[in-house]
Motif scaffolding. Structure first.
Motif, PDB file in Angstrom:
ATOM      1  N   VAL A 189       4.265 -18.991   1.099  1.00 47.65           N
ATOM      2  CA  VAL A 189       5.326 -18.107   1.588  1.00 47.65           C
ATOM      3  C   VAL A 189       4.707 -16.798   2.077  1.00 47.65           C
ATOM      4  N   ILE A 190       5.214 -16.281   3.192  1.00 42.26           N
ATOM      5  CA  ILE A 190       4.725 -15.020   3.756  1.00 42.26           C
ATOM      6  C   ILE A 190       5.602 -13.872   3.266  1.00 42.26           C
ATOM      7  N   TYR A 191       4.939 -12.787   2.845  1.00 40.98           N
ATOM      8  CA  TYR A 191       5.630 -11.595   2.345  1.00 40.98           C
ATOM      9  C   TYR A 191       5.172 -10.376   3.136  1.00 40.98           C
ATOM     10  N   GLU A 192       6.044  -9.381   3.243  1.00 39.30           N
ATOM     11  CA  GLU A 192       5.720  -8.117   3.902  1.00 39.30           C
ATOM     12  C   GLU A 192       4.848  -7.269   2.978  1.00 39.30           C
ATOM     13  N   ALA A 193       3.912  -6.532   3.552  1.00 38.04           N
ATOM     14  CA  ALA A 193       3.058  -5.626   2.768  1.00 38.04           C
ATOM     15  C   ALA A 193       3.934  -4.642   1.998  1.00 38.04           C
ATOM     16  N   GLY A 194       3.554  -4.402   0.750  1.00 40.70           N
ATOM     17  CA  GLY A 194       4.287  -3.465  -0.091  1.00 40.70           C
ATOM     18  C   GLY A 194       5.375  -4.103  -0.938  1.00 40.70           C
ATOM     19  N   THR A 195       5.685  -5.373  -0.710  1.00 39.61           N
ATOM     20  CA  THR A 195       6.736  -6.022  -1.496  1.00 39.61           C
ATOM     21  C   THR A 195       6.159  -6.675  -2.745  1.00 39.61           C
ATOM     22  N   SER A 196       6.978  -6.763  -3.767  1.00 40.09           N
ATOM     23  CA  SER A 196       6.633  -7.472  -5.002  1.00 40.09           C
ATOM     24  C   SER A 196       7.463  -8.738  -5.069  1.00 40.09           C
ATOM     25  N   PHE A 197       6.903  -9.766  -5.677  1.00 44.03           N
ATOM     26  CA  PHE A 197       7.571 -11.066  -5.743  1.00 44.03           C
ATOM     27  C   PHE A 197       6.993 -11.888  -6.889  1.00 44.03           C
ATOM     28  N   LEU A 198       7.673 -12.958  -7.246  1.00 42.32           N
ATOM     29  CA  LEU A 198       7.185 -13.868  -8.278  1.00 42.32           C
ATOM     30  C   LEU A 198       6.027 -14.673  -7.696  1.00 42.32           C
ATOM     31  N   CYS A 199       4.882 -14.631  -8.357  1.00 45.18           N
ATOM     32  CA  CYS A 199       3.700 -15.357  -7.884  1.00 45.18           C
ATOM     33  C   CYS A 199       3.937 -16.864  -7.894  1.00 45.18           C
ATOM     34  N   ALA A 200       3.090 -17.586  -7.185  1.00 47.80           N
ATOM     35  CA  ALA A 200       3.193 -19.041  -7.103  1.00 47.80           C
ATOM     36  C   ALA A 200       3.079 -19.707  -8.467  1.00 47.80           C
ATOM     37  N   ASP A 201       2.439 -19.033  -9.444  1.00 47.01           N
ATOM     38  CA  ASP A 201       2.309 -19.625 -10.777  1.00 47.01           C
ATOM     39  C   ASP A 201       3.604 -19.570 -11.579  1.00 47.01           C
ATOM     40  N   GLY A 202       4.604 -18.853 -11.062  1.00 43.32           N
ATOM     41  CA  GLY A 202       5.902 -18.795 -11.714  1.00 43.32           C
ATOM     42  C   GLY A 202       5.976 -17.872 -12.910  1.00 43.32           C
ATOM     43  N   ALA A 203       4.875 -17.210 -13.269  1.00 49.23           N
ATOM     44  CA  ALA A 203       4.866 -16.359 -14.457  1.00 49.23           C
ATOM     45  C   ALA A 203       4.544 -14.909 -14.159  1.00 49.23           C
ATOM     46  N   ASN A 204       3.731 -14.679 -13.154  1.00 50.07           N
ATOM     47  CA  ASN A 204       3.253 -13.330 -12.866  1.00 50.07           C
ATOM     48  C   ASN A 204       4.004 -12.688 -11.713  1.00 50.07           C
ATOM     49  N   THR A 205       3.914 -11.360 -11.642  1.00 52.78           N
ATOM     50  CA  THR A 205       4.465 -10.611 -10.523  1.00 52.78           C
ATOM     51  C   THR A 205       3.318 -10.301  -9.577  1.00 52.78           C
ATOM     52  N   CYS A 206       3.504 -10.614  -8.307  1.00 51.72           N
ATOM     53  CA  CYS A 206       2.507 -10.338  -7.278  1.00 51.72           C
ATOM     54  C   CYS A 206       2.981  -9.193  -6.404  1.00 51.72           C
ATOM     55  N   ARG A 207       2.029  -8.539  -5.758  1.00 51.88           N
ATOM     56  CA  ARG A 207       2.328  -7.470  -4.801  1.00 51.88           C
ATOM     57  C   ARG A 207       1.463  -7.682  -3.574  1.00 51.88           C
ATOM     58  N   CYS A 208       2.096  -7.624  -2.428  1.00 52.96           N
ATOM     59  CA  CYS A 208       1.431  -7.839  -1.151  1.00 52.96           C
ATOM     60  C   CYS A 208       0.761  -6.552  -0.691  1.00 52.96           C
ATOM     61  N   GLY A 209      -0.565  -6.600  -0.493  1.00 49.63           N
ATOM     62  CA  GLY A 209      -1.307  -5.440  -0.029  1.00 49.63           C
ATOM     63  C   GLY A 209      -1.285  -5.318   1.491  1.00 49.63           C
ATOM     64  N   LYS A 210      -1.641  -4.158   1.994  1.00 50.92           N
ATOM     65  CA  LYS A 210      -1.639  -3.891   3.440  1.00 50.92           C
ATOM     66  C   LYS A 210      -2.636  -4.759   4.200  1.00 50.92           C
ATOM     67  N   ASN A 211      -3.720  -5.120   3.538  1.00 44.92           N
ATOM     68  CA  ASN A 211      -4.775  -5.880   4.207  1.00 44.92           C
ATOM     69  C   ASN A 211      -4.662  -7.393   3.999  1.00 44.92           C
ATOM     70  N   GLY A 212      -3.508  -7.866   3.567  1.00 46.89           N
ATOM     71  CA  GLY A 212      -3.318  -9.298   3.337  1.00 46.89           C
ATOM     72  C   GLY A 212      -3.666  -9.753   1.935  1.00 46.89           C
ATOM     73  N   SER A 213      -4.151  -8.837   1.117  1.00 51.79           N
ATOM     74  CA  SER A 213      -4.503  -9.193  -0.257  1.00 51.79           C
ATOM     75  C   SER A 213      -3.243  -9.333  -1.108  1.00 51.79           C
ATOM     76  N   VAL A 214      -3.385 -10.055  -2.203  1.00 48.71           N
ATOM     77  CA  VAL A 214      -2.285 -10.231  -3.148  1.00 48.71           C
ATOM     78  C   VAL A 214      -2.782  -9.814  -4.521  1.00 48.71           C
ATOM     79  N   GLY A 215      -2.154  -8.789  -5.096  1.00 48.98           N
ATOM     80  CA  GLY A 215      -2.469  -8.349  -6.451  1.00 48.98           C
ATOM     81  C   GLY A 215      -1.504  -9.007  -7.418  1.00 48.98           C
ATOM     82  N   SER A 216      -1.931  -9.168  -8.645  1.00 50.05           N
ATOM     83  CA  SER A 216      -1.111  -9.897  -9.612  1.00 50.05           C
ATOM     84  C   SER A 216      -1.246  -9.317 -11.008  1.00 50.05           C
ATOM     85  N   THR A 217      -0.164  -9.439 -11.792  1.00 47.38           N
ATOM     86  CA  THR A 217      -0.277  -9.183 -13.226  1.00 47.38           C
ATOM     87  C   THR A 217      -1.066 -10.351 -13.810  1.00 47.38           C
TER      88      THR A 217
END
Length: 139
Positions: free
Chosen positions: A95-123
């Protein structure tokens, strides 16, 4: 010769049956091919966890969402995430997300955040078969 034919038929039956399902996941047992080494035809990505108690792998597969930018402007993800994305977005679980948005990660347990450079940060909470496979908790 008869025993050899029966053995071959049983092997073919096992291959044709395939892996079992647990909600949104395929389940690979000890006798199945290693899901980390075997791509699933028709799918672009996956995430797998191993249940050491049960001795099986639970894998969730996805197809990549088509990015809204022209093909020549599409960027590629990492070895973990091979889905293409556009500048100012990222991709997780197909799934594609806009930079700066938070969403449920693909693992279903963690919260991810979309970085400006295409990176994905996660809890870093641990996932399990219930969260990964979107199974209802019973209890």
């Amino acid at each position: 010769m008869k025993q050899l034919c029966i053995l071959i038929l049983l092997s073919l039956f096992h291959l044709s049956v395939g892996v079992s399902r647990f909600h949104d996941c395929d389940v690979y047992g000890p006798d199945d091919p290693n899901p980390y080494l075997s791509p699933k035809p028709g799918y672009d990505g996956k995430i797998c966890i191993q249940d050491l108690t049960e001795g099986v792998f639970y894998c969730k597969y996805w197809k990549c969402q088509t990015p809204p930018c022209p093909r020549e402007q599409q960027l590629r993800g990492s070895a973990y995430n091979k889905c293409p994305y556009c500048e100012g977005t990222c991709s997780n679980g197909g799934v594609i997300y806009e930079a700066g948005t938070s969403f449920l990660c693909a693992d279903g347990a963690n919260t991810c955040r979309c970085g400006k450079n295409g990176s994905v940060g996660s809890t870093y909470m641990m996932t399990n078969k219930y969260s990964l496979c979107r199974a209802p908790l019973v209890g």
